[in-house]
Scaffold this active site. Sequence first.
Site, PDB file in Angstrom:
ATOM      1  CG  ASP A 188     -11.914  45.385   2.879  1.00 41.80           C
ATOM      2  OD1 ASP A 188     -12.584  45.774   1.784  1.00 41.80           O
ATOM      3  OD2 ASP A 188     -11.694  44.228   3.330  1.00 41.80           O
ATOM      4  CE  LYS A 205      -9.600  37.658  12.721  1.00 40.73           C
ATOM      5  NZ  LYS A 205      -9.657  39.178  12.077  1.00 40.73           N
ATOM      6  CB  VAL A 230     -17.104  31.490   7.297  1.00 43.76           C
ATOM      7  CG1 VAL A 230     -15.923  30.641   6.556  1.00 43.76           C
ATOM      8  CG2 VAL A 230     -17.918  30.820   8.285  1.00 43.76           C
ATOM      9  N   GLY A 282     -10.359  32.157   7.880  1.00 43.92           N
ATOM     10  CA  GLY A 282     -10.958  30.961   8.907  1.00 43.92           C
ATOM     11  C   GLY A 282     -12.447  31.337   9.509  1.00 43.92           C
ATOM     12  CE  LYS A 283     -15.718  26.491   9.496  1.00 47.84           C
ATOM     13  NZ  LYS A 283     -15.625  25.320   9.901  1.00 47.84           N
ATOM     14  N   GLY A 314     -11.816  34.258   4.680  1.00 49.45           N
ATOM     15  CA  GLY A 314     -10.888  33.680   4.013  1.00 49.45           C
ATOM     16  C   GLY A 314      -9.817  33.215   5.150  1.00 49.45           C
TER      17      GLY A 314
END
Length: 860
Positions: free
Chosen positions: A649, A553, A533, A537-538, A535
């Site tokens: 990231d 996703k 999970v 969604g899942k 930010g």
Amino acid sequence: MISNTRVLFSLILLSLSTIQVLSADSNSSNPYILSCGSSKGGTDSDGRKWSSDSQFISGNSTTAKAQYQDPSLPSEIPYMSARIFSSSCSFKFSVSPKQRHWLRLHFYPSSYNNLDKSNSYFDVTANGFTLLKNFSASITAQALTQAYIVKEFSLIPIESGNLNITFTPSSSHNNSYAFVNGIEVIPMPELFQTANLVGFNDKTIDVQSSTLQTMFRLNVGGQYVGPANDSAGLSRTWYDDSPYLFGAAFGVTSQAEKNVTIQYSKNVSDSFAPVDVYKTARSMGPDSKVNSNYNLTWVFQVDANFTYVVRFHFCELYLTKVNQRVFDIYVNNQTAQQDADVIIWAGKIGVPVYKDYAAYVKDQTGDDELWVALHPTVSMKPQYYDAILNGLEIFKINDTRGNLGGLNPVPSQMLQDAEAAAAGANDPTPRAAGSKNKGLVIGGVTGGAAGVVVAAAVCFFVYHRKKKSHESGAGAWLPLYGTSTTITSRKSGTNSGSTSHVSSLAAGLCRHFSLSEIKHGTKNFDESEVIGVGGFGKVYKGLIDGSTKVAIKRSNPSSEQGVNEFQTEIEMLSKLRHRHLVSLIGYCEEDGEMILVYDYMANGTLREHLYEHDKPPLSWKQRLEICIGAARGLHYLHTGARYTIIHRDVKTTNILLDENWVAKVSDFGLSKTGPNLQQTHVSTMVKGSFGYLDPEYFRRQQLTEKSDVYSFGVVLFEVLCARPALNATLPKEQVSLADWALHCRKRGTLHEIIDPRLKETLMNPECLKKFTETAEKCLSDHGLERPSMGDVLWNLEFALQLLGHPGEESVVTEVKANDAYAVQNAAVAIEEESSTAGVPVDGLTNSTVVFSQFMNQQGR
Ligand SMILES: *[C@@H]1O[C@H](CO)[C@@H](O)[C@H](O)[C@H]1NC(C)=O
Ligand SMILES: *[C@@H]1O[C@H](CO)[C@@H](O)[C@H](O)[C@H]1NC(C)=O
Ligand SMILES: *[C@@H]1O[C@H](CO)[C@@H](O)[C@H](O)[C@H]1NC(C)=O
């Protein structure tokens, strides 16, 4: 080791001296390699010497230095100085009257003497030929997302021996000026004759008596070959072909086995292409049935209303007999050649041949593309249904008026938005202005920058909104084109109901799923299938085509943010394919849903195997191999494409592991959006990559690929110490892993914080030393002091060598290692290629001679 490094050094020397020999040769003219506007000239990163242009210029001009050095410039010479013309002005060269010449013009659109780069429009002519017309280097660079541009022409022999190259600012624009940063005039042998015009019986184009512009030059199935590594001193640049492949059918790449040597013939000398081009190839694949159902296709964006000559370079690397591999060649949907059989043309394996075909590109809407396709000639009943190509060059031929100038490209709307957003990101200093520069593709910034990404990966498609419908002749495994995807003028962040957010190319490259397929595969988004999970969604575990495991996703449908992420991720991932990047299988865009489908990574994230989960510990060797894999993925992002892509990231949760523990970098383009760049920076920080954040980026808001290197340094210590990058429950000085590890290293107590579980596994001191040294260098305060990702990779590989051969450190001493290291850095950047079959050391090039020999020597 030392002798290997010497071999490479002498190879470099040898190639330099060949250039000198060539220039001193007979009465041919010398090459001119000029750094314009520079008083002394200098040496570039390839070791080529550039001299001042001042003695060749006649007319009024001024000189200037660029105010900002884009990080993607290969070297200061020749780009950081320029010659500027406010009125017509010529360079005069004395050249050999009977010889063809390469003319290369180098442009770095930047702010010179405070002139506005967007005002510069100009013509360039050479002895009656118009080479560039109303040319804007700034617009062209923007459209191609490159910091600098090189235009190459092949000039027909000039009988007078006086070559005049004239720069004239456009009269149709106010305050226009012309500029140039570098000029090369290189004598070349006559490489052209005539070419058959495809689609016409017996009509030929006289290429030999034309001036040409090089549009594309590709080492098909191979790596980038830079000017220093070109053959016969011709200093051409050969690019990887993969960005130009059409569709998901990429074929397979291969490389000559050791026992196959490339033998030039009297028809094809090394002036045509270097060995590196001929010894790598792309072919269709092992499955005859599949091959007979598809075309191996490349697509190129070209200027309409010109004739092009397409040169195919072939060299058979595996087969030896006639009728083993026979194929047809199509250019722009016309048959250029039937029954092509490289063995018939060349006589035998390892002998290069080339074939030229000409095609006229009409100006019809959507027709300013050149298509090149190969298909097995089934009717010949060859032993294998397959095709092969080793190199491809496309030249534009001057028109009847001696003109070669095309129109300036139209950068995509999103690209312009990105520019505007970046310009509006209120930081007036020239430095910051540079951080939005074109050579740089930032992994997922705003919706606008998603456009930068699109353009980078697929620049030849971007300003091409209308899509012809291409029928997919192949079976279900090929992508489904068109149907649900209408192309809009994708303005950043506009979520306009039913229109697609996916560019035509990306849509063509990855599979489109229906929502019912996705629902079926995830048991209607059952909570039991959720594996992550975020930010956005899942993420669900799912099945497609009945049995293929995938990760699905599902973006939170309401968020505007989601739209941008969705675009970025599809556009980037659909073009970037690499063993160490998570691959995108397809997407679904239906009912307001935005769903991405990826390869399933059976072993999850790297982090969960390090701490806070009760998984069995990874051995040191496994950890090292995972770090090496991730480093390769990042190195590919930084250098493998023609554009620098910054991940932004890098962390242990973005390094995923497949069922064979192969590391794959994921989530580039995710969770970094916002209305402008400034805010994006903030949101990145808030979103929990604290602990990995480059302090220099933090201070100066200036993003470079060295920010990824810093974050990767944190990952390395995380892997070594098995603790989070930030742990607020620890005493203050230990909260940040980066600070604490550097502190411990300085005090010599690093061994105290190493994951105690590692003491059980094989881990020798030399290996550990190399590893920690590398990690420490990554964490240098200043980006300039940090190694490149290529250096990091090399050092980690070295550490792995030391691990595999404990006790051999007396043979492989540190001094020698540094030697090899230095040579490797000086000689060639490691270029990686996705899915290269047959390359002995996965992902690492043969171009780094020392390196691969070193690997072999160590018996890997
Ligand atoms: C190509 O030629 C046609 C006819 O002369 C002209 O209308 C069109 O604008 C030209 N296209 C380009 C891109 O120059
Ligand atoms: C391959 O390309 C040619 C020429 O465009 C076309 O006629 C043929 O149908 C194509 N074949 C397949 C299988 O797509
Ligand atoms: C290119 O220019 C030359 C010289 O002006 C001319 O003879 C030749 O026909 C031109 N080529 C084409 C294809 O028009």
